[in-house]
Design an enzyme around this catalytic site. Structure first.
Site, PDB file in Angstrom:
ATOM      1  N   ASP A   7      45.740 -67.705   6.076  1.00  0.00           N
ATOM      2  CA  ASP A   7      44.468 -67.212   6.582  1.00  0.00           C
ATOM      3  C   ASP A   7      43.816 -68.473   7.139  1.00  0.00           C
ATOM      4  O   ASP A   7      43.328 -69.320   6.397  1.00  0.00           O
ATOM      5  CB  ASP A   7      43.655 -66.593   5.440  1.00  0.00           C
ATOM      6  CG  ASP A   7      42.262 -66.190   5.900  1.00  0.00           C
ATOM      7  OD1 ASP A   7      41.833 -66.657   6.972  1.00  0.00           O
ATOM      8  OD2 ASP A   7      41.608 -65.425   5.179  1.00  0.00           O
ATOM      9  N   PHE A  10      39.948 -64.046   0.686  1.00  0.00           N
ATOM     10  CA  PHE A  10      38.605 -63.731   1.187  1.00  0.00           C
ATOM     11  C   PHE A  10      38.350 -62.224   1.028  1.00  0.00           C
ATOM     12  O   PHE A  10      39.281 -61.430   0.951  1.00  0.00           O
ATOM     13  CB  PHE A  10      38.469 -64.165   2.653  1.00  0.00           C
ATOM     14  CG  PHE A  10      37.081 -63.936   3.169  1.00  0.00           C
ATOM     15  CD1 PHE A  10      36.002 -64.628   2.638  1.00  0.00           C
ATOM     16  CD2 PHE A  10      36.835 -63.003   4.157  1.00  0.00           C
ATOM     17  CE1 PHE A  10      34.711 -64.391   3.097  1.00  0.00           C
ATOM     18  CE2 PHE A  10      35.542 -62.765   4.621  1.00  0.00           C
ATOM     19  CZ  PHE A  10      34.483 -63.459   4.081  1.00  0.00           C
ATOM     20  N   ASP A  11      37.070 -61.819   1.003  1.00  0.00           N
ATOM     21  CA  ASP A  11      36.755 -60.411   0.679  1.00  0.00           C
ATOM     22  C   ASP A  11      37.333 -59.397   1.668  1.00  0.00           C
ATOM     23  O   ASP A  11      37.783 -58.326   1.259  1.00  0.00           O
ATOM     24  CB  ASP A  11      35.247 -60.199   0.468  1.00  0.00           C
ATOM     25  CG  ASP A  11      34.402 -60.605   1.652  1.00  0.00           C
ATOM     26  OD1 ASP A  11      34.883 -61.398   2.459  1.00  0.00           O
ATOM     27  OD2 ASP A  11      33.264 -60.139   1.761  1.00  0.00           O
ATOM     28  N   TYR A  53      42.626 -56.212  33.066  1.00  0.00           N
ATOM     29  CA  TYR A  53      43.015 -55.480  31.849  1.00  0.00           C
ATOM     30  C   TYR A  53      44.338 -56.020  31.304  1.00  0.00           C
ATOM     31  O   TYR A  53      44.479 -56.236  30.114  1.00  0.00           O
ATOM     32  CB  TYR A  53      43.146 -53.982  32.175  1.00  0.00           C
ATOM     33  CG  TYR A  53      43.385 -53.132  30.938  1.00  0.00           C
ATOM     34  CD1 TYR A  53      42.320 -52.486  30.310  1.00  0.00           C
ATOM     35  CD2 TYR A  53      44.654 -52.991  30.395  1.00  0.00           C
ATOM     36  CE1 TYR A  53      42.515 -51.727  29.174  1.00  0.00           C
ATOM     37  CE2 TYR A  53      44.870 -52.233  29.255  1.00  0.00           C
ATOM     38  CZ  TYR A  53      43.793 -51.594  28.647  1.00  0.00           C
ATOM     39  OH  TYR A  53      44.002 -50.844  27.522  1.00  0.00           O
ATOM     40  N   ALA A  68      41.256 -69.301   9.181  1.00  0.00           N
ATOM     41  CA  ALA A  68      39.897 -69.357   9.746  1.00  0.00           C
ATOM     42  C   ALA A  68      39.361 -70.792   9.864  1.00  0.00           C
ATOM     43  O   ALA A  68      38.725 -71.135  10.846  1.00  0.00           O
ATOM     44  CB  ALA A  68      38.951 -68.515   8.900  1.00  0.00           C
ATOM     45  N   HIS A 105      28.761 -55.518  -0.797  1.00  0.00           N
ATOM     46  CA  HIS A 105      27.694 -56.519  -0.649  1.00  0.00           C
ATOM     47  C   HIS A 105      26.957 -56.430   0.693  1.00  0.00           C
ATOM     48  O   HIS A 105      25.805 -56.806   0.787  1.00  0.00           O
ATOM     49  CB  HIS A 105      28.255 -57.931  -0.846  1.00  0.00           C
ATOM     50  CG  HIS A 105      29.388 -58.270   0.060  1.00  0.00           C
ATOM     51  ND1 HIS A 105      30.632 -57.695  -0.085  1.00  0.00           N
ATOM     52  CD2 HIS A 105      29.468 -59.085   1.138  1.00  0.00           C
ATOM     53  CE1 HIS A 105      31.423 -58.160   0.863  1.00  0.00           C
ATOM     54  NE2 HIS A 105      30.747 -59.005   1.610  1.00  0.00           N
ATOM     55  N   LYS A 124      35.077 -69.205  13.304  1.00  0.00           N
ATOM     56  CA  LYS A 124      34.814 -70.401  12.499  1.00  0.00           C
ATOM     57  C   LYS A 124      35.259 -71.643  13.288  1.00  0.00           C
ATOM     58  O   LYS A 124      34.543 -72.122  14.133  1.00  0.00           O
ATOM     59  CB  LYS A 124      35.553 -70.306  11.157  1.00  0.00           C
ATOM     60  CG  LYS A 124      34.910 -69.365  10.151  1.00  0.00           C
ATOM     61  CD  LYS A 124      35.259 -67.943  10.379  1.00  0.00           C
ATOM     62  CE  LYS A 124      34.791 -67.064   9.239  1.00  0.00           C
ATOM     63  NZ  LYS A 124      35.006 -65.646   9.571  1.00  0.00           N
TER      64      LYS A 124
HETATM   65  N1  F0G Z   1      39.238 -65.076   6.240  1.00  0.00           N
HETATM   66  C1  F0G Z   1      38.310 -65.953   5.831  1.00  0.00           C
HETATM   67  C2  F0G Z   1      38.712 -67.129   5.004  1.00  0.00           C
HETATM   68  C3  F0G Z   1      36.979 -65.758   6.176  1.00  0.00           C
HETATM   69  O1  F0G Z   1      36.074 -66.624   5.751  1.00  0.00           O
HETATM   70  C4  F0G Z   1      36.633 -64.631   6.968  1.00  0.00           C
HETATM   71  C5  F0G Z   1      35.247 -64.380   7.344  1.00  0.00           C
HETATM   72  C6  F0G Z   1      37.639 -63.764   7.385  1.00  0.00           C
HETATM   73  C7  F0G Z   1      38.938 -64.023   7.003  1.00  0.00           C
HETATM   74  C8  F0G Z   1      37.345 -62.546   8.219  1.00  0.00           C
HETATM   75  O2  F0G Z   1      37.070 -62.906   9.513  1.00  0.00           O
HETATM   76  O3  F0G Z   1      34.675 -62.228   9.876  1.00  0.00           O
HETATM   77  O4  F0G Z   1      36.196 -62.748  11.786  1.00  0.00           O
HETATM   78  O5  F0G Z   1      36.493 -60.690  10.488  1.00  0.00           O
HETATM   79  N2  F0G Z   1      34.291 -64.970   6.830  1.00  0.00           N
HETATM   80  C9  F0G Z   1      32.894 -64.874   7.177  1.00  0.00           C
HETATM   81  C10 F0G Z   1      32.111 -65.682   6.201  1.00  0.00           C
HETATM   82  C11 F0G Z   1      32.386 -63.486   7.367  1.00  0.00           C
HETATM   83  O6  F0G Z   1      30.872 -65.569   6.216  1.00  0.00           O
HETATM   84  O7  F0G Z   1      32.679 -66.458   5.433  1.00  0.00           O
HETATM   85  P1  F0G Z   1      36.047 -62.093  10.456  1.00  0.00           P
END
Ligand code: F0G
Length: 458
Positions: free
Chosen positions: A215, A124-125, A72, A217, A450, A258
């Site tokens: 960000d 990102f969304d 843990y 990813a 979405h 990613k």
């Molecule tokens: N930032 C970016 C640029 C992303 O593309 C994503 C996720 C996230 C943050 C959020 O990360 O999914 O680990 O919580 N993108 C996925 C996509 C869902 O399909 O592009 P997460």
């Protein structure tokens, strides 16, 4: 004879996939409310919904799964991961989270308050969702070149310094807790940000006393583009470029699903002890104790290994080449795409593909449904449905780009799969004039609609 390019790996495990029939797919997509997120994966033949958490782990990563330490507190796997993050990114503080949006939730809880503004390049969304959920606003400062899909520009993810400075001048610095550069910029087409732009944005942020976050990813794919498109970096190694990129940032959130090629995982990397201490409280509340943050020990171990593999030049070359291959095939069939192809996906320009369909009928979503019906290929709409409604007026937001994203999971599909996808798209392109009606919304959630939206065919 010059030898052809081949991938630097071979395949040890396979998973069967089934094509289904046209009639079956018609039925399944209707039952899903024409929302591709609601399909069962067994009803999808080639799944290009996302490159997130869908990659194939290596033998070395699976070996790490066995070595994971599930303590843990103070887990050996945590230290393996935290040492890797520190070494690769050069950031002294690190918090594990279960995925990217969890990192956003924790960091933003520490930094963002009502009425704040957060400039960036096409957030990102989930990022935008977490900002708007806190009654703050995301301001898009992406360069205009990003919105012309046919124009070639090597770094369409760049921020426009004039737009950014306008935000810095308009709002007091207390209202701008951070500026976010998304590398690569998913929403504008997986497009990279140049090192030059990172440096310039960082200098501008410093001038106005604003923190700069990434960000991150797809940071490794971004580094690959810096190496291959920015002359100065041609002879610099990927990991040195990565270190260079992060040297300009105060911190980062990372969705490890990613570029770290794992099925789950995330983290926050930080330079500042004070923010680390503040965020740590939220991490414990929302994610878990500081040495696991929502991941199991084995997840952290596989992630540490994935970070090394994801920043390997040979791997990145095979990855980006496959995306470009699909893009080139689509262009061969005259299909309009965001050019040049980006890191993780090919983005089809639905406005140019279906110019006669009114935007109120969701062009990119219509194209996504057609592609599924044609060959069982699942892509995703990056357009009006994703853009959600304006939180104040509740009107639909019509983004400048209406795209169908074909995201390619890492190390999963072959070039034959890409040929199949391109042929499906070509068939639809040939009958595009028959596609004259789209969809209307019959049910939607108040935020991030979405994922669960239900539609009806007009
Ligand atoms: N930032 C970016 C640029 C992303 O593309 C994503 C996720 C996230 C943050 C959020 O990360 O999914 O680990 O919580 N993108 C996925 C996509 C869902 O399909 O592009 P997460």
């Amino acid at each position: 004879m010059e030898l052809p390019y081949t991938e630097p790996y071979k395949i040890k495990t396979t998973e069967s996939i089934r094509q289904g029939t046209c009639a079956e797919r018609e039925k399944w997509i209707k039952e899903s409310g024409y929302n591709l997120f609601k399909l069962r994966s067994d009803h999808v033949f080639i799944d290009l919904l996302t490159d997130s958490g869908t990659g194939a782990m290596s033998d070395e990563q699976w070996a790490e799964i066995m070595k994971g330490d599930e303590s843990y507190a103070g887990s050996r796997s945590y230290f393996k991961l935290s040492d890797t993050v520190k070494e690769l990114l050069g950031m002294p503080y690190f918090l594990p989270t279960h995925q990217g949006r969890a990192a956003e939730n924790v960091l933003f809880s520490a930094l963002i308050k009502e009425g704040d503004v957060i400039p960036g390049n096409s957030h990102f969304d989930t990022t935008k969702g977490h900002i708007e959920f806190r009654k703050a606003a995301a301001i898009d400062c992406t360069i205009d070149e990003a919105f012309d899909t046919s124009g070639f520009y090597p770094f369409k993810g760049n921020l426009d310094l004039k737009k950014l400075e306008k935000v810095f001048k308009k709002y007091p610095k207390e209202k701008i807790p951070l500026c976010i550069i998304t590398i690569t910029c998913n929403t504008s087409g997986g497009q990279p940000v140049s090192m030059k732009n990172i440096k310039e944005v960082s200098a501008l942020c410093k001038k106005y006393g604003i923190r700069l976050f990434f960000d991150a990813a797809r940071f490794a794919e971004n580094a690959f583009f810096i190496k291959t498109r920015e002359e100065e970096y041609m002879n610099v190694g990927i990991r040195d470029i990565v270190r260079g990129m992060f040297s300009y940032a105060d911190g980062a959130t990372m969705s490890c699903k990613k570029d770290a090629i794992v099925n789950i995982g995330g983290f926050i990397a930080l330079r500042d002890k004070e923010i680390f201490d503040k965020a740590s409280v939220f991490n414990i509340m929302f994610e878990g104790y500081l040495t696991y943050g929502g991941m199991s020990g084995r997840d952290m171990a596989a992630l540490a290994q994935g970070l090394w593999e994801g920043t390997d030049f040979q791997y990145l070359e095979s990855r980006i080449r496959q995306v470009a291959y699909l893009g080139d095939k689509l262009k061969y069939y005259n299909i309009p795409i965001q050019e040049p192809t980006g890191g993780h996906a090919v983005f089809v320009d639905a406005k140019r593909f279906l110019p006669k369909l009114p935007k109120q009928q969701f062009q990119a979503q219509t194209l996504a449904v057609e592609l599924y019906k044609e060959g069982g290929v699942r892509g995703v709409e990056i357009g009006t449905l994703l853009a959600d409604r304006n939180p104040q007026t509740r009107e639909n937001r019509y983004p400048k780009l209406e795209l169908l994203r074909l995201a390619i999971p890492r190390r999963v599909y072959t070039y034959n799969h890409m040929d199949y996808v391109a042929a499906c798209m070509a068939n639809i392109y040939n009958r595009r004039n028959e596609i004259t009606t789209g969809y209307k919304i019959i049910k939607e959630a108040p935020i991030m609609r979405h994922f669960t939206i239900e539609l009806e065919k007009l």
